[in-house]
Design a protein around this motif. Structure first.
Motif, PDB file in Angstrom:
ATOM      1  N   ASP A 145       0.847  -1.189   0.000  1.00 51.17           N
ATOM      2  CA  ASP A 145       0.000   0.000   0.000  1.00 51.17           C
ATOM      3  C   ASP A 145       0.881   1.237   0.000  1.00 51.17           C
ATOM      4  O   ASP A 145       1.596   1.502   0.958  1.00 51.17           O
ATOM      5  N   ARG A 200     -12.264   2.146  -0.100  1.00 50.27           N
ATOM      6  CA  ARG A 200     -11.236   2.231   0.937  1.00 50.27           C
ATOM      7  C   ARG A 200     -11.785   2.844   2.219  1.00 50.27           C
ATOM      8  O   ARG A 200     -12.308   3.946   2.225  1.00 50.27           O
ATOM      9  N   PHE A 242      -6.080  -2.595   4.468  1.00 49.08           N
ATOM     10  CA  PHE A 242      -5.705  -2.603   3.050  1.00 49.08           C
ATOM     11  C   PHE A 242      -5.627  -4.030   2.524  1.00 49.08           C
ATOM     12  O   PHE A 242      -6.153  -4.347   1.449  1.00 49.08           O
TER      13      PHE A 242
END
Lengths: 149, 149
Positions: free
Chosen positions: A105, B6, B14
């Motif tokens: 990420d 998200r 994540f």
DNA sequence: CACATTCACTTACATTATGAAAGTAAGTAT
DNA sequence: ATACTTACTTTCATAATGTAAGTGAATGTG
């Protein structure tokens, strides 16, 4: 077919049928990393789990032996959720999730120091984290006791 | 809110938003453990994923960079799915899932020898498994090259 | 003690994901 | 040329999640 019906005897499938939904491991994370233990604390997390979903997941995780539930001695309205031995065994998995997420990420919130620690001293970090969480502590609350000791 | 939106910058979140559904890691397992690489092979697995769900998961995993897709040279009807570097990084996680499942499922199908290997030589097993899978092999197909070398 | 607040839920309902079955189009085997 | 295989798509029922609005018991406050 319900998602909880047993579909095979594969170990990975067994694990995923136990906690392979989008929320269970976030609840475990709340306990391990943030030291959260009550319904209200879980509800307040950044990912905003819905109240009905949370109630359901907590019930299932308790039934499957990942969490134990007990009335708070201080405030009788509160139920406290803690990890069982089976739940504490998920800590290695949480560390891998953390490592993978931090590695892939681009805007991860994970701290460099923590990632380095779980990469270089994985076994030690696992043991210390399990000890701390067993005693009611957490990664963020007892960081120095896990990483700098 | 869609499950793919998200929700936070937590590394664990994540990771779970990438493959934290009930099927993605079973597809990865099919590749890593069983050496499966095509739509038809995934469809045939014991857990009986539905055809529409499989198509969707493969598309998402490709889009998120876990899988790469390419036409088979031998049979032009077949698409072959392989793990990218990002996907190969999931192997440590798969091993933890295996270990947890084998430890807590009374009727697990995991072999004693494999569990012992991933417990005692985790880093070696990870590296060898990644090497083998990168070359198109699998845990069951190349067991001796991973465990007994 | 009365009353507002907090807490752990439950209920209701819209939306999204999964489960199961039946197609379809293109490539391959005969 | 024809039948079969393969990777999908489409359709529709069911299950899980998302969101908001309760409910009843315990606690804090005046």
């Amino acid at each position: 077919m319900k998602r909880t019906d047993r579909k095979s005897d594969c170990a990975i499938n067994f694990a995923l049928e136990t906690f392979g939904d989008p929320w269970s491991l976030l609840i475990v994370r709340d306990i391990v990393y943030f030291g959260k233990n009550t319904y209200g604390e879980f509800l307040g997390s950044a990912e905003r789990i819905g109240t009905s979903v949370l109630a359901h997941r907590l019930a299932v995780l308790e039934k499957k032996g990942i969490l134990s539930k007990s009335l708070s001695k201080i405030d009788q309205r509160k139920e406290e959720y803690h990890l069982t031995a089976k739940g504490l065994d998920l800590i290695p998995l949480l560390l891998d999730l953390t490592e993978w997420g931090a590695a892939h990420d681009p805007r991860t919130g994970a701290s460099r120091k923590w990632i380095t620690a779980i990469r270089t001293d994985r076994n030690t970090v696992i043991k210390r984290t399990q000890d701390i969480v067993r005693k009611g502590g957490s990664v963020l609350g007892d960081f120095d006791r896990i990483v700098n000791k």
